[in-house]
Design a protein around this motif. Structure first.
Motif, PDB file in Angstrom:
ATOM      1  N   GLN A 111      -4.387  -8.496  32.275  1.00 28.87           N
ATOM      2  CA  GLN A 111      -3.793  -7.568  33.241  1.00 28.87           C
ATOM      3  C   GLN A 111      -4.774  -7.201  34.351  1.00 28.87           C
ATOM      4  OE1 GLN A 111      -1.915  -4.164  31.422  1.00 28.87           O
ATOM      5  NE2 GLN A 111      -0.482  -5.394  30.247  1.00 28.87           N
ATOM      6  N   SER A 112      -5.564  -8.167  34.769  1.00 25.72           N
ATOM      7  CA  SER A 112      -6.466  -8.022  35.925  1.00 25.72           C
ATOM      8  C   SER A 112      -7.346  -6.787  35.849  1.00 25.72           C
ATOM      9  CB  SER A 112      -5.628  -7.982  37.219  1.00 25.72           C
ATOM     10  OG  SER A 112      -4.844  -9.136  37.344  1.00 25.72           O
ATOM     11  N   GLY A 113      -8.025  -6.634  34.715  1.00 24.94           N
ATOM     12  CA  GLY A 113      -9.002  -5.564  34.586  1.00 24.94           C
ATOM     13  C   GLY A 113      -8.454  -4.227  34.134  1.00 24.94           C
ATOM     14  N   LYS A 114      -7.153  -4.095  33.977  1.00 28.90           N
ATOM     15  CA  LYS A 114      -6.581  -2.818  33.534  1.00 28.90           C
ATOM     16  C   LYS A 114      -6.925  -2.563  32.070  1.00 28.90           C
ATOM     17  CE  LYS A 114      -2.618  -2.721  36.705  1.00 28.90           C
ATOM     18  NZ  LYS A 114      -1.138  -2.671  36.791  1.00 28.90           N
ATOM     19  N   GLN A 115      -7.177  -1.297  31.757  1.00 30.56           N
ATOM     20  CA  GLN A 115      -7.520  -0.919  30.398  1.00 30.56           C
ATOM     21  C   GLN A 115      -6.258  -0.608  29.604  1.00 30.56           C
ATOM     22  OE1 GLN A 115     -10.776  -1.106  29.342  1.00 30.56           O
ATOM     23  NE2 GLN A 115     -11.091  -1.908  31.412  1.00 30.56           N
ATOM     24  N   SER A 116      -6.308  -0.922  28.315  1.00 30.74           N
ATOM     25  CA  SER A 116      -5.156  -0.661  27.455  1.00 30.74           C
ATOM     26  C   SER A 116      -4.971   0.840  27.240  1.00 30.74           C
ATOM     27  CB  SER A 116      -5.355  -1.354  26.102  1.00 30.74           C
ATOM     28  OG  SER A 116      -4.363  -0.953  25.186  1.00 30.74           O
ATOM     29  N   ILE A 117      -3.717   1.273  27.178  1.00 32.92           N
ATOM     30  CA  ILE A 117      -3.434   2.698  26.975  1.00 32.92           C
ATOM     31  C   ILE A 117      -3.752   3.138  25.547  1.00 32.92           C
ATOM     32  CG2 ILE A 117      -1.649   2.779  28.756  1.00 32.92           C
ATOM     33  CD1 ILE A 117       0.437   2.649  26.508  1.00 32.92           C
ATOM     34  N   ILE A 118      -3.941   2.179  24.632  1.00 34.29           N
ATOM     35  CA  ILE A 118      -4.255   2.555  23.252  1.00 34.29           C
ATOM     36  C   ILE A 118      -5.754   2.515  22.980  1.00 34.29           C
ATOM     37  CG2 ILE A 118      -2.026   1.712  22.441  1.00 34.29           C
ATOM     38  CD1 ILE A 118      -3.492  -0.683  21.211  1.00 34.29           C
ATOM     39  N   GLY A 119      -6.554   2.275  24.019  1.00 33.98           N
ATOM     40  CA  GLY A 119      -8.001   2.211  23.839  1.00 33.98           C
ATOM     41  C   GLY A 119      -8.654   3.574  23.931  1.00 33.98           C
ATOM     42  N   PHE A 120      -9.794   3.708  23.310  1.00 34.57           N
ATOM     43  CA  PHE A 120     -10.579   4.932  23.377  1.00 34.57           C
ATOM     44  C   PHE A 120     -12.020   4.607  23.003  1.00 34.57           C
ATOM     45  CE2 PHE A 120      -8.653   4.642  19.178  1.00 34.57           C
ATOM     46  CZ  PHE A 120      -9.735   4.793  18.331  1.00 34.57           C
ATOM     47  N   LEU A 121     -12.922   5.509  23.348  1.00 33.01           N
ATOM     48  CA  LEU A 121     -14.341   5.326  23.064  1.00 33.01           C
ATOM     49  C   LEU A 121     -14.574   5.232  21.560  1.00 33.01           C
ATOM     50  CD1 LEU A 121     -17.224   5.353  24.396  1.00 33.01           C
ATOM     51  CD2 LEU A 121     -17.252   7.813  23.904  1.00 33.01           C
ATOM     52  N   GLY A 122     -15.128   4.095  21.116  1.00 26.30           N
ATOM     53  CA  GLY A 122     -15.470   3.947  19.702  1.00 26.30           C
ATOM     54  C   GLY A 122     -14.445   3.215  18.855  1.00 26.30           C
ATOM     55  N   ILE A 123     -13.405   2.638  19.465  1.00 23.67           N
ATOM     56  CA  ILE A 123     -12.363   1.983  18.667  1.00 23.67           C
ATOM     57  C   ILE A 123     -12.927   0.803  17.872  1.00 23.67           C
ATOM     58  CG2 ILE A 123     -11.626   0.506  20.589  1.00 23.67           C
ATOM     59  CD1 ILE A 123      -8.764   0.681  19.463  1.00 23.67           C
ATOM     60  N   SER A 124     -13.926   0.114  18.416  1.00 21.94           N
ATOM     61  CA  SER A 124     -14.506  -1.021  17.696  1.00 21.94           C
ATOM     62  C   SER A 124     -15.160  -0.570  16.401  1.00 21.94           C
ATOM     63  CB  SER A 124     -15.550  -1.722  18.567  1.00 21.94           C
ATOM     64  OG  SER A 124     -14.959  -2.354  19.677  1.00 21.94           O
ATOM     65  N   TYR A 125     -15.942   0.506  16.482  1.00 23.46           N
ATOM     66  CA  TYR A 125     -16.688   0.955  15.309  1.00 23.46           C
ATOM     67  C   TYR A 125     -15.765   1.535  14.247  1.00 23.46           C
ATOM     68  CZ  TYR A 125     -20.692   0.070  18.211  1.00 23.46           C
ATOM     69  OH  TYR A 125     -21.627  -0.562  19.005  1.00 23.46           O
ATOM     70  N   LEU A 126     -14.689   2.178  14.662  1.00 24.55           N
ATOM     71  CA  LEU A 126     -13.714   2.663  13.683  1.00 24.55           C
ATOM     72  C   LEU A 126     -13.015   1.482  13.019  1.00 24.55           C
ATOM     73  CD1 LEU A 126     -14.306   5.387  15.048  1.00 24.55           C
ATOM     74  CD2 LEU A 126     -11.871   5.909  14.865  1.00 24.55           C
ATOM     75  N   THR A 127     -12.731   0.435  13.792  1.00 24.82           N
ATOM     76  CA  THR A 127     -12.080  -0.750  13.226  1.00 24.82           C
ATOM     77  C   THR A 127     -12.986  -1.422  12.199  1.00 24.82           C
ATOM     78  OG1 THR A 127     -10.847  -1.101  15.277  1.00 24.82           O
ATOM     79  CG2 THR A 127     -11.015  -2.966  13.771  1.00 24.82           C
ATOM     80  N   PHE A 128     -14.278  -1.497  12.474  1.00 31.39           N
ATOM     81  CA  PHE A 128     -15.213  -2.058  11.493  1.00 31.39           C
ATOM     82  C   PHE A 128     -15.162  -1.267  10.188  1.00 31.39           C
ATOM     83  CE2 PHE A 128     -17.960  -3.521  15.275  1.00 31.39           C
ATOM     84  CZ  PHE A 128     -17.298  -4.736  15.318  1.00 31.39           C
ATOM     85  N   LYS A 129     -15.087   0.050  10.289  1.00 27.85           N
ATOM     86  CA  LYS A 129     -15.018   0.887   9.095  1.00 27.85           C
ATOM     87  C   LYS A 129     -13.739   0.614   8.307  1.00 27.85           C
ATOM     88  CE  LYS A 129     -17.722   4.873  10.742  1.00 27.85           C
ATOM     89  NZ  LYS A 129     -17.679   6.329  11.002  1.00 27.85           N
ATOM     90  N   VAL A 130     -12.633   0.455   9.020  1.00 31.84           N
ATOM     91  CA  VAL A 130     -11.349   0.210   8.351  1.00 31.84           C
ATOM     92  C   VAL A 130     -11.367  -1.138   7.643  1.00 31.84           C
ATOM     93  CG1 VAL A 130      -8.884  -0.166   8.724  1.00 31.84           C
ATOM     94  CG2 VAL A 130     -10.047   1.676   9.937  1.00 31.84           C
ATOM     95  N   VAL A 131     -11.810  -2.173   8.347  1.00 31.18           N
ATOM     96  CA  VAL A 131     -11.804  -3.520   7.776  1.00 31.18           C
ATOM     97  C   VAL A 131     -12.695  -3.601   6.546  1.00 31.18           C
ATOM     98  CG1 VAL A 131     -12.444  -5.925   8.207  1.00 31.18           C
ATOM     99  CG2 VAL A 131     -11.176  -4.646   9.938  1.00 31.18           C
ATOM    100  N   GLN A 132     -13.889  -3.008   6.617  1.00 28.47           N
ATOM    101  CA  GLN A 132     -14.784  -3.072   5.459  1.00 28.47           C
ATOM    102  C   GLN A 132     -14.184  -2.320   4.274  1.00 28.47           C
ATOM    103  OE1 GLN A 132     -18.367  -1.274   7.038  1.00 28.47           O
ATOM    104  NE2 GLN A 132     -17.902   0.722   6.190  1.00 28.47           N
ATOM    105  N   THR A 133     -13.447  -1.242   4.519  1.00 23.94           N
ATOM    106  CA  THR A 133     -12.809  -0.499   3.432  1.00 23.94           C
ATOM    107  C   THR A 133     -11.718  -1.329   2.779  1.00 23.94           C
ATOM    108  OG1 THR A 133     -13.270   1.590   4.580  1.00 23.94           O
ATOM    109  CG2 THR A 133     -11.630   1.647   2.815  1.00 23.94           C
ATOM    110  N   ILE A 134     -10.943  -2.037   3.595  1.00 21.22           N
ATOM    111  CA  ILE A 134      -9.900  -2.919   3.044  1.00 21.22           C
ATOM    112  C   ILE A 134     -10.534  -4.027   2.208  1.00 21.22           C
ATOM    113  CG2 ILE A 134      -8.147  -4.628   3.655  1.00 21.22           C
ATOM    114  CD1 ILE A 134      -7.442  -2.877   6.072  1.00 21.22           C
ATOM    115  N   MET A 135     -11.608  -4.631   2.723  1.00 23.77           N
ATOM    116  CA  MET A 135     -12.260  -5.726   2.003  1.00 23.77           C
ATOM    117  C   MET A 135     -12.858  -5.243   0.678  1.00 23.77           C
ATOM    118  SD  MET A 135     -14.090  -7.988   4.989  1.00 23.77           S
ATOM    119  CE  MET A 135     -13.100  -9.019   6.086  1.00 23.77           C
ATOM    120  N   GLU A 136     -13.484  -4.091   0.687  1.00 21.70           N
ATOM    121  CA  GLU A 136     -14.077  -3.583  -0.549  1.00 21.70           C
ATOM    122  C   GLU A 136     -13.006  -3.096  -1.523  1.00 21.70           C
ATOM    123  OE1 GLU A 136     -17.104  -0.750   0.398  1.00 21.70           O
ATOM    124  OE2 GLU A 136     -18.479  -2.292   1.132  1.00 21.70           O
TER     125      GLU A 136
END
Length: 405
Positions: A111-136
């Motif tokens: 979308q030519s540089g537009k940011q997603s409306i569902i994005g926020f500061l730190g979403i990557s690090y929260l996702t890492f926490k979620v994925v590792q919890t599912i895996m464990e």
């Protein structure tokens, strides 16, 4: 009311001291005021995600509710049907967990540089926490899942924006107990040291490298029109700014965690003292590096060996190194310089392992002393700085004027 980027403004720490003092007094006398801790967490989340960017706050709330329910569903499945650990259910859970992050990452590209409306500061690090919890949870390491505690884990405000990336079991173990008075005083002492070091790193050294030196040397490099010694200068200055800024932030996060009685893991351990690239990744952004090692590299190695995709273990490891670091590159962004950065580090890890095997085989012929160690540190440091130059995107601006291909 003023809105803050976490640890980006010295006045942010005035709010921190005022808010944490009652919690610290309670911990000193053997009580963790969990209700109060929740309130101050919400307060600092509002400081970060409120105000003009209130949409990101709504995105954060929606994201956390979604992930808490998702992990609850998978945990319920594992507890109720422990003997039926189907791979497709696990894969579906992981895909659903990373889906919001994928949308946020690819939206600017489509979308030519537009940011997603569902994005926020730190979403990557929260996702890492979620994925590792599912895996464990799938591995049976996590057997008891508490949605409220998991939300506390995700929303732990000192680390929410850029880590360090904690582990659910480790965090809950700290959160559920109160340290002894002696242990807590030791934590506070460490916390004070980390905060002072963070100020030195972020507000003095990072300021010198990033605000004073970097713009000037960047301007001189651009005016030179092509490769020049200014580019080499930019490489080193940018590398120092990147380290001191991020390491300073991480020290703040760990220090504040100590005040709250939580032993958040360290993120940096003198990375520029590394003698090879593998040691570097054991010292640089350690919680991210260890996350990729444990949840991508090791699991990919196990999968390829189980299905005998390659006959050689060395080939298997080498392929996994490349894939692992490419994924890390793509995670930073979909531009050529992030991807090349990841690829070069993958190749470096392959080369490093080959050298270590050769060195072990010919140990008697290869000298090892202080001089050779200094040479190894010099080579590693310069390779890392060169890849940081690529990572910065400055070469894209210098030679391609930031054109999209």
């Amino acid at each position: 009311m003023k809105w803050y980027i976490p640890y980006g403004d010295p006045t942010y720490f005035i709010w921190l001291i005022a808010a944490l003092l009652p919690l610290m007094v309670g911990l000193f006398y053997g009580h963790r005021f969990k209700g109060y801790q929740t309130l101050i967490s919400l307060f600092f989340l509002v400081l970060t995600f409120g105000g003009p960017n209130w949409q990101t706050g709504i995105a954060l709330v929606a994201y956390v509710v979604y992930q808490v329910l998702l992990v609850f569903g998978y945990s319920y499945y594992r507890q109720r049907r422990e003997s039926s650990n189907k791979g497709w259910v696990f894969v579906l859970a992981v895909v659903l967990a990373i889906a919001p992050l994928i949308v946020v990452k690819i939206t600017p590209a489509v979308q030519s540089g537009k940011q997603s409306i569902i994005g926020f500061l730190g979403i990557s690090y929260l996702t890492f926490k979620v994925v590792q919890t599912i895996m464990e949870t799938r591995d049976g390491i996590i057997k008891d899942y508490h949605p409220i505690l998991f939300a506390q884990f995700l929303l732990f405000f000192p680390t929410i924006s850029s880590g360090p990336i904690d582990r659910y079991r480790r965090f809950i173990n700290d959160y559920q107990k109160v340290p002894t008075q002696e242990d807590y005083l030791d934590l506070v002492q460490k916390g004070v040291w980390y905060i002072f070091m963070g100020f030195l790193y972020k507000f003095i050294l990072a300021y010198i490298f990033g605000t004073v030196l970097l713009p000037k040397i960047q301007f001189d490099a651009l005016m030179a029109h092509g490769f020049s010694w200014y580019v080499i200068g930019y490489m080193y200055v940018y590398s120092m700014d990147l380290f001191f800024d991020f390491a300073g932030y991480s020290l703040f996060a760990v220090g504040i965690s100590c005040f709250m009685g939580i032993k958040t893991p360290m993120n940096f351990n003198y990375p520029f003292k590394s003698k090879n690239i593998k040691e570097f990744w054991n010292r640089w952004h350690m919680t991210l590096s260890f996350w990729f090692r444990d949840y991508i590299f090791m699991r990919l190695v196990f999968f390829l060996m189980k299905h005998r995709v390659f006959k050689s273990r060395i080939v298997t490891a080498n392929v996994c190194y490349i894939i692992n670091m490419l994924v890390m590159g793509f995670w930073h962004g979909e531009t050529w310089y992030y991807i090349l950065y990841g690829f070069l580090h993958g190749c470096a890890l392959v080369t490093n392992d080959a050298w270590l095997r050769y060195k072990k085989k010919h140990q008697a012929k290869i000298p090892h002393n202080k001089v050779t160690e200094l040479i190894a540190i010099f080579i590693t440091f310069n390779f890392v700085c060169f890849t940081f130059l690529i990572f910065s995107g400055f070469l894209d601006t210098l030679f391609f004027k930031g054109k999209q291909f």
